[in-house]
Write an enzyme that holds these catalytic residues in place. Structure first.
Site, PDB file in Angstrom:
ATOM      1  N   ASP A 128      25.284  36.422  19.572  1.00  0.00           N
ATOM      2  CA  ASP A 128      24.423  36.804  20.628  1.00  0.00           C
ATOM      3  C   ASP A 128      23.470  35.942  20.758  1.00  0.00           C
ATOM      4  OD1 ASP A 128      23.604  39.312  22.263  1.00  0.00           O
ATOM      5  OD2 ASP A 128      21.801  38.692  21.432  1.00  0.00           O
ATOM      6  N   TYR A 141      16.058  32.404  24.440  1.00  0.00           N
ATOM      7  CA  TYR A 141      16.172  31.973  23.357  1.00  0.00           C
ATOM      8  C   TYR A 141      15.952  30.325  22.847  1.00  0.00           C
ATOM      9  CZ  TYR A 141      17.914  36.714  22.308  1.00  0.00           C
ATOM     10  OH  TYR A 141      18.192  38.103  22.144  1.00  0.00           O
ATOM     11  N   LYS A 200      22.493  35.475  28.214  1.00  0.00           N
ATOM     12  CA  LYS A 200      21.839  36.667  29.126  1.00  0.00           C
ATOM     13  C   LYS A 200      21.212  35.753  29.985  1.00  0.00           C
ATOM     14  CE  LYS A 200      21.037  39.304  24.983  1.00  0.00           C
ATOM     15  NZ  LYS A 200      20.934  38.293  23.832  1.00  0.00           N
ATOM     16  N   SER A 205      21.187  44.224  29.643  1.00  0.00           N
ATOM     17  CA  SER A 205      20.385  44.331  28.606  1.00  0.00           C
ATOM     18  C   SER A 205      19.142  45.134  28.978  1.00  0.00           C
ATOM     19  CB  SER A 205      20.185  43.177  27.731  1.00  0.00           C
ATOM     20  OG  SER A 205      19.508  43.276  26.701  1.00  0.00           O
ATOM     21  N   GLN A 212      22.970  46.451  26.292  1.00  0.00           N
ATOM     22  CA  GLN A 212      22.224  45.918  25.136  1.00  0.00           C
ATOM     23  C   GLN A 212      20.786  46.589  24.980  1.00  0.00           C
ATOM     24  OE1 GLN A 212      20.815  41.937  22.775  1.00  0.00           O
ATOM     25  NE2 GLN A 212      22.968  41.701  23.434  1.00  0.00           N
ATOM     26  N   SER A 252      19.257  36.942  10.789  1.00  0.00           N
ATOM     27  CA  SER A 252      18.832  36.213   9.770  1.00  0.00           C
ATOM     28  C   SER A 252      19.203  34.940   9.497  1.00  0.00           C
ATOM     29  CB  SER A 252      19.177  37.149   8.211  1.00  0.00           C
ATOM     30  OG  SER A 252      18.795  36.516   7.175  1.00  0.00           O
ATOM     31  N   SER A 253      18.061  34.415   8.971  1.00  0.00           N
ATOM     32  CA  SER A 253      18.372  32.829   8.632  1.00  0.00           C
ATOM     33  C   SER A 253      18.635  32.543   7.069  1.00  0.00           C
ATOM     34  CB  SER A 253      17.011  32.177   9.036  1.00  0.00           C
ATOM     35  OG  SER A 253      16.119  32.419   8.427  1.00  0.00           O
ATOM     36  N   ARG A 285      21.477  37.063   3.147  1.00  0.00           N
ATOM     37  CA  ARG A 285      21.189  38.073   3.904  1.00  0.00           C
ATOM     38  C   ARG A 285      22.306  38.194   4.868  1.00  0.00           C
ATOM     39  NH1 ARG A 285      18.944  42.102   1.684  1.00  0.00           N
ATOM     40  NH2 ARG A 285      19.065  42.946   3.725  1.00  0.00           N
TER      41      ARG A 285
END
Length: 277
Positions: free
Chosen positions: A46, A51, A76, A140, A162, A231-232, A236
């Protein structure tokens, strides 16, 4: 539930396409976390124009070694790109950034541009879908009133909405409205941006011998949502996907349900545009 869900589980959208039940959010993420997500089994990414990393998503897709048809990509349309002409142009720009022939799901990122611009943007998505550039269209951060204006205009309804969804912010009336209209709910901030210190979360994590993020993501799946954890951190990224060998008991799901802070996104930790006029 635990016996029937797996990493590869999907749900059928009103467009006729299937969306993986677990997605990988990439806000502020670069290419390496996306490649790691593909490595551990995620197949749903996503992103968004806002972004600024659609190109890196495209690079990860190209370098993953996976077949294009096995990956589900969402992006988006940013508010400054609303309106029919600008939205149409921005769809082509996103495809160029992603280096893809089509996007699986394209959303209107928010309703903040006003009714006229929202509807013109929606018409641009419909046209791009008809042209084969998009498989499924959605929205969204839309409230019921925003979706109702699409219905009143006689246009096809979104396949997806969303919104921010977690135990503190459940939007119960909006969720029920979407379900009644065949609209799948994607959940952003499903692990409360990592603020997992609530005693209920900790108690359930101890009970199930899981980490707190897994408890919240499992709750999201059992509510019928499509959660989008981000997460990076490789460990995780992997642990957030280990959700399919346990199930929350009904009473524990209800305990989490009871944490809701009310309608209108009172428990929101994000921007919550669902209440915008």
């Amino acid at each position: 539930m635990a016996e029937t869900l797996s990493f590869t589980s999907t749900v059928r959208l009103s467009s006729g396409y299937d969306i993986p039940l677990l997605g990988f959010g990439v806000y502020l993420n670069g290419k390496d976390p996306i490649l790691e997500a593909f490595k551990v089994g995620y197949r749903h990414v996503d992103t968004a124009q806002m972004y600024g990393n659609e190109a890196e998503v495209g690079e990860a897709v190209a370098q993953s070694g996976l077949k294009r048809e096995d990956i589900f990509i969402t992006t988006k349309i940013n508010s400054p790109n609303h309106g029919f002409e600008r939205a149409s142009q921005s769809i082509d720009e996103s495809l160029a950034e992603l280096k893809l022939d089509y996007v699986d799901l394209f959303l209107v990122h928010d309703p903040l541009s006003g009714k006229e611009q929202r509807l013109e943007t929606w018409k641009a998505l419909i046209a791009a879908k008809a042209a084969g550039k998009i498989r499924t269209i959605g929205v969204s951060n839309y409230g019921k009133h925003h979706i109702e204006e699409i219905k009143a205009a006689g246009l096809e309804l979104p396949s997806v909405n969303q919104i921010e969804l977690h135990p503190f912010c459940q939007h119960k009336n909006l969720v029920q409205y979407c379900k009644d209209n065949g609209i799948i709910l994607q959940a952003y901030c499903p692990i409360v941006r990592g603020d997992l210190s609530h005693p209920v979360f900790k108690a359930l994590a101890k009970k199930y011998n899981r980490d707190t993020a897994q408890i919240l993501l499992r709750w999201s799946l059992q509510k019928g949502f499509v959660p989008l954890p981000k997460s990076s951190t490789p460990s995780r990224i992997q642990s957030n996907a280990q959700l399919y060998d346990f199930e929350l008991a009904k009473e524990d799901e209800e305990t989490l349900d009871a944490l809701d802070k009310g309608e209108g996104g009172a428990g929101s930790i994000s921007w919550n545009p669902v209440v915008a006029p």
